[in-house]
Structures are given as structure tokens and as C-alpha cells.
Design a protein around this motif. Structure first.
Motif, PDB file in Angstrom:
ATOM      1  N   GLU A  20       0.834  -1.207   0.000  1.00 16.29           N
ATOM      2  CA  GLU A  20       0.000   0.000   0.000  1.00 16.29           C
ATOM      3  C   GLU A  20       0.865   1.252   0.000  1.00 16.29           C
ATOM      4  O   GLU A  20       0.565   2.228  -0.698  1.00 16.29           O
ATOM      5  CB  GLU A  20      -0.939  -0.006   1.208  1.00 16.29           C
ATOM      6  CG  GLU A  20      -2.014  -1.058   1.115  1.00 16.29           C
ATOM      7  CD  GLU A  20      -2.754  -1.292   2.411  1.00 16.29           C
ATOM      8  OE1 GLU A  20      -3.793  -1.967   2.377  1.00 16.29           O
ATOM      9  OE2 GLU A  20      -2.299  -0.810   3.482  1.00 16.29           O
ATOM     10  N   ASP A  21       1.947   1.228   0.766  1.00 22.79           N
ATOM     11  CA  ASP A  21       2.849   2.368   0.819  1.00 22.79           C
ATOM     12  C   ASP A  21       3.501   2.615  -0.543  1.00 22.79           C
ATOM     13  O   ASP A  21       3.563   3.756  -1.017  1.00 22.79           O
ATOM     14  CB  ASP A  21       3.918   2.129   1.889  1.00 22.79           C
ATOM     15  CG  ASP A  21       4.804   3.334   2.090  1.00 22.79           C
ATOM     16  OD1 ASP A  21       4.304   4.373   2.564  1.00 22.79           O
ATOM     17  OD2 ASP A  21       6.006   3.240   1.743  1.00 22.79           O
ATOM     18  N   GLU A  22       3.953   1.566  -1.191  1.00 27.06           N
ATOM     19  CA  GLU A  22       4.594   1.710  -2.503  1.00 27.06           C
ATOM     20  C   GLU A  22       3.590   2.122  -3.576  1.00 27.06           C
ATOM     21  O   GLU A  22       3.927   2.900  -4.474  1.00 27.06           O
ATOM     22  CB  GLU A  22       5.315   0.418  -2.903  1.00 27.06           C
ATOM     23  CG  GLU A  22       6.493   0.052  -2.022  1.00 27.06           C
ATOM     24  CD  GLU A  22       7.569   1.122  -1.935  1.00 27.06           C
ATOM     25  OE1 GLU A  22       7.685   1.963  -2.859  1.00 27.06           O
ATOM     26  OE2 GLU A  22       8.315   1.136  -0.943  1.00 27.06           O
ATOM     27  N   LEU A  23       2.373   1.631  -3.495  1.00 26.68           N
ATOM     28  CA  LEU A  23       1.328   2.080  -4.426  1.00 26.68           C
ATOM     29  C   LEU A  23       1.053   3.569  -4.225  1.00 26.68           C
ATOM     30  O   LEU A  23       0.808   4.301  -5.182  1.00 26.68           O
ATOM     31  CB  LEU A  23       0.053   1.260  -4.256  1.00 26.68           C
ATOM     32  CG  LEU A  23       0.136  -0.178  -4.772  1.00 26.68           C
ATOM     33  CD1 LEU A  23      -1.070  -0.975  -4.294  1.00 26.68           C
ATOM     34  CD2 LEU A  23       0.258  -0.217  -6.289  1.00 26.68           C
ATOM     35  N   GLY A  24       1.122   4.000  -2.981  1.00 31.37           N
ATOM     36  CA  GLY A  24       0.994   5.428  -2.688  1.00 31.37           C
ATOM     37  C   GLY A  24       2.118   6.227  -3.323  1.00 31.37           C
ATOM     38  O   GLY A  24       1.897   7.330  -3.834  1.00 31.37           O
ATOM     39  N   ASP A  25       3.324   5.663  -3.344  1.00 31.83           N
ATOM     40  CA  ASP A  25       4.452   6.335  -3.999  1.00 31.83           C
ATOM     41  C   ASP A  25       4.220   6.435  -5.507  1.00 31.83           C
ATOM     42  O   ASP A  25       4.542   7.463  -6.119  1.00 31.83           O
ATOM     43  CB  ASP A  25       5.760   5.592  -3.729  1.00 31.83           C
ATOM     44  CG  ASP A  25       6.226   5.709  -2.281  1.00 31.83           C
ATOM     45  OD1 ASP A  25       5.664   6.536  -1.531  1.00 31.83           O
ATOM     46  OD2 ASP A  25       7.151   4.961  -1.904  1.00 31.83           O
ATOM     47  N   LEU A  26       3.671   5.377  -6.099  1.00 30.85           N
ATOM     48  CA  LEU A  26       3.331   5.432  -7.524  1.00 30.85           C
ATOM     49  C   LEU A  26       2.332   6.553  -7.793  1.00 30.85           C
ATOM     50  O   LEU A  26       2.496   7.332  -8.734  1.00 30.85           O
ATOM     51  CB  LEU A  26       2.696   4.112  -7.983  1.00 30.85           C
ATOM     52  CG  LEU A  26       3.588   3.008  -8.483  1.00 30.85           C
ATOM     53  CD1 LEU A  26       2.753   1.798  -8.877  1.00 30.85           C
ATOM     54  CD2 LEU A  26       4.442   3.456  -9.644  1.00 30.85           C
ATOM     55  N   LEU A  27       1.306   6.597  -6.968  1.00 30.05           N
ATOM     56  CA  LEU A  27       0.277   7.624  -7.117  1.00 30.05           C
ATOM     57  C   LEU A  27       0.892   9.014  -6.956  1.00 30.05           C
ATOM     58  O   LEU A  27       0.610   9.932  -7.742  1.00 30.05           O
ATOM     59  CB  LEU A  27      -0.847   7.406  -6.101  1.00 30.05           C
ATOM     60  CG  LEU A  27      -2.000   8.397  -6.129  1.00 30.05           C
ATOM     61  CD1 LEU A  27      -2.675   8.415  -7.491  1.00 30.05           C
ATOM     62  CD2 LEU A  27      -3.002   8.048  -5.032  1.00 30.05           C
ATOM     63  N   TRP A  28       1.735   9.173  -5.957  1.00 37.94           N
ATOM     64  CA  TRP A  28       2.389  10.462  -5.709  1.00 37.94           C
ATOM     65  C   TRP A  28       3.199  10.907  -6.925  1.00 37.94           C
ATOM     66  O   TRP A  28       3.102  12.039  -7.366  1.00 37.94           O
ATOM     67  CB  TRP A  28       3.282  10.359  -4.476  1.00 37.94           C
ATOM     68  CG  TRP A  28       4.153  11.555  -4.274  1.00 37.94           C
ATOM     69  CD1 TRP A  28       5.506  11.615  -4.417  1.00 37.94           C
ATOM     70  CD2 TRP A  28       3.738  12.878  -3.912  1.00 37.94           C
ATOM     71  NE1 TRP A  28       5.956  12.895  -4.159  1.00 37.94           N
ATOM     72  CE2 TRP A  28       4.885  13.689  -3.846  1.00 37.94           C
ATOM     73  CE3 TRP A  28       2.503  13.446  -3.635  1.00 37.94           C
ATOM     74  CZ2 TRP A  28       4.849  15.033  -3.523  1.00 37.94           C
ATOM     75  CZ3 TRP A  28       2.450  14.794  -3.304  1.00 37.94           C
ATOM     76  CH2 TRP A  28       3.606  15.575  -3.253  1.00 37.94           C
ATOM     77  N   ASN A  29       4.001  10.009  -7.465  1.00 37.42           N
ATOM     78  CA  ASN A  29       4.817  10.364  -8.627  1.00 37.42           C
ATOM     79  C   ASN A  29       3.951  10.697  -9.834  1.00 37.42           C
ATOM     80  O   ASN A  29       4.271  11.612 -10.594  1.00 37.42           O
ATOM     81  CB  ASN A  29       5.811   9.246  -8.954  1.00 37.42           C
ATOM     82  CG  ASN A  29       7.004   9.302  -8.035  1.00 37.42           C
ATOM     83  OD1 ASN A  29       7.821  10.189  -8.128  1.00 37.42           O
ATOM     84  ND2 ASN A  29       7.084   8.359  -7.115  1.00 37.42           N
ATOM     85  N   TYR A  30       2.838  10.000 -10.001  1.00 36.63           N
ATOM     86  CA  TYR A  30       1.927  10.305 -11.101  1.00 36.63           C
ATOM     87  C   TYR A  30       1.300  11.687 -10.924  1.00 36.63           C
ATOM     88  O   TYR A  30       1.266  12.492 -11.852  1.00 36.63           O
ATOM     89  CB  TYR A  30       0.831   9.231 -11.207  1.00 36.63           C
ATOM     90  CG  TYR A  30      -0.109   9.498 -12.336  1.00 36.63           C
ATOM     91  CD1 TYR A  30       0.294   9.310 -13.653  1.00 36.63           C
ATOM     92  CD2 TYR A  30      -1.395   9.978 -12.097  1.00 36.63           C
ATOM     93  CE1 TYR A  30      -0.568   9.584 -14.702  1.00 36.63           C
ATOM     94  CE2 TYR A  30      -2.252  10.253 -13.145  1.00 36.63           C
ATOM     95  CZ  TYR A  30      -1.834  10.054 -14.443  1.00 36.63           C
ATOM     96  OH  TYR A  30      -2.689  10.332 -15.471  1.00 36.63           O
ATOM     97  N   VAL A  31       0.837  11.979  -9.719  1.00 37.61           N
ATOM     98  CA  VAL A  31       0.229  13.277  -9.440  1.00 37.61           C
ATOM     99  C   VAL A  31       1.248  14.397  -9.645  1.00 37.61           C
ATOM    100  O   VAL A  31       0.933  15.444 -10.235  1.00 37.61           O
ATOM    101  CB  VAL A  31      -0.374  13.300  -8.006  1.00 37.61           C
ATOM    102  CG1 VAL A  31      -0.759  14.696  -7.569  1.00 37.61           C
ATOM    103  CG2 VAL A  31      -1.588  12.366  -7.929  1.00 37.61           C
ATOM    104  N   CYS A  32       2.475  14.194  -9.196  1.00 33.81           N
ATOM    105  CA  CYS A  32       3.515  15.211  -9.382  1.00 33.81           C
ATOM    106  C   CYS A  32       3.869  15.375 -10.856  1.00 33.81           C
ATOM    107  O   CYS A  32       4.079  16.501 -11.321  1.00 33.81           O
ATOM    108  CB  CYS A  32       4.758  14.854  -8.574  1.00 33.81           C
ATOM    109  SG  CYS A  32       4.545  15.065  -6.788  1.00 33.81           S
TER     110      CYS A  32
END
Length: 129
Positions: free
Chosen positions: A59-71
């Protein structure tokens, strides 16, 4: 129970606006590929956590994916390459046509080919202006 995903995505997007301004002033961010490269790295970490079956880390790493996409979206919008709203509109249109509106309109591949043709037509019209 009502989903709060939209709320969370909106909050993440607001944080990315602040981060983008810091990126522009800092030295870490080079160009929009900075986040795309980070996105690729995060995919490997997601794959690892899926195999390791450590769900909280996943879940934490999926959050990192989402963060990088949003950025990445934020920077591409700041550069005038896209608008975030259009990205979401296009995704919604694309996948609603392929999934929920498909019925007898053809296969996934048929709809995908039609959509590619429509995009190519849109592109050609845009460069003629």
C-alpha cells in the motif's frame, strides 16, 4: 459507506502543487522526466512487495506510484503540455467506452482501434491550426 477517494486525491493534488513550486526552485528536479523516472523505480518496488506479500508495504509503494503520477501531472500542466482535468476526462471516456458502455459496440480491441483513430484525427486537426 461513501468513498473518500476523491477527497484524498484532491488533498494529494494540493500537496503536489506545493511540491512543484519547491521542485522548480530546487536542484533535485531536472524536468518532467524526473518524476517519470521515479515512477519506473517505484514500479519495481511495487512488484517486490507483491511478491513479498507485505500488504502494508505494498500500500505504501502504491501510494508512492500515485504520488509520482500526481507530481508528473502537476509539472506537465505547469509546462503547458496537458491539463490535469483533460487527462481525467480522457481516461474516463476511454475506459467507460471500453468497459461499461461496450455492450454490442465491439470488442475491447475494436473500440481501442476506433479510439486511436479518433486521437489521430484530433492530433491532425490540432497541428493544422
Amino acid at each position: 459507506m461513501e468513498s473518500k477517494i476523491g477527497f484524498y486525491l484532491e488533498q494529494l493534488q494540493k500537496i503536489s502543487e506545493v511540491k512543484a513550486q519547491r521542485d522548480i526552485q530546487g536542484t533535485w528536479y531536472k524536468n518532467n522526466l524526473t518524476y517519470l523516472d521515479a515512477f519506473v523505480d517505484e514500479i519495481e518496488e511495487v512488484k517486490f512487495e507483491i511478491k513479498a506479500e507485505r500488504n502494508c508495504f505494498l500500500e505504501d509503494e502504491l501510494g508512492d506510484l500515485l504520488w509520482n503520477y500526481v507530481c508528473l501531472l502537476e509539472h506537465l500542466e505547469l509546462e503547458g503540455k496537458v491539463t490535469k482535468e483533460k487527462v481525467f476526462i480522457r481516461a474516463l471516456k476511454k475506459y467507460s467506452e471500453r468497459v461499461t458502455k461496450r455492450n454490442s459496440q465491439g470488442s475491447w480491441d475494436d473500440i481501442k482501434e476506433r479510439q486511436k483513430t479518433e486521437l489521430l484525427d484530433e492530433y491532425h486537426k490540432s497541428i493544422k491550426k
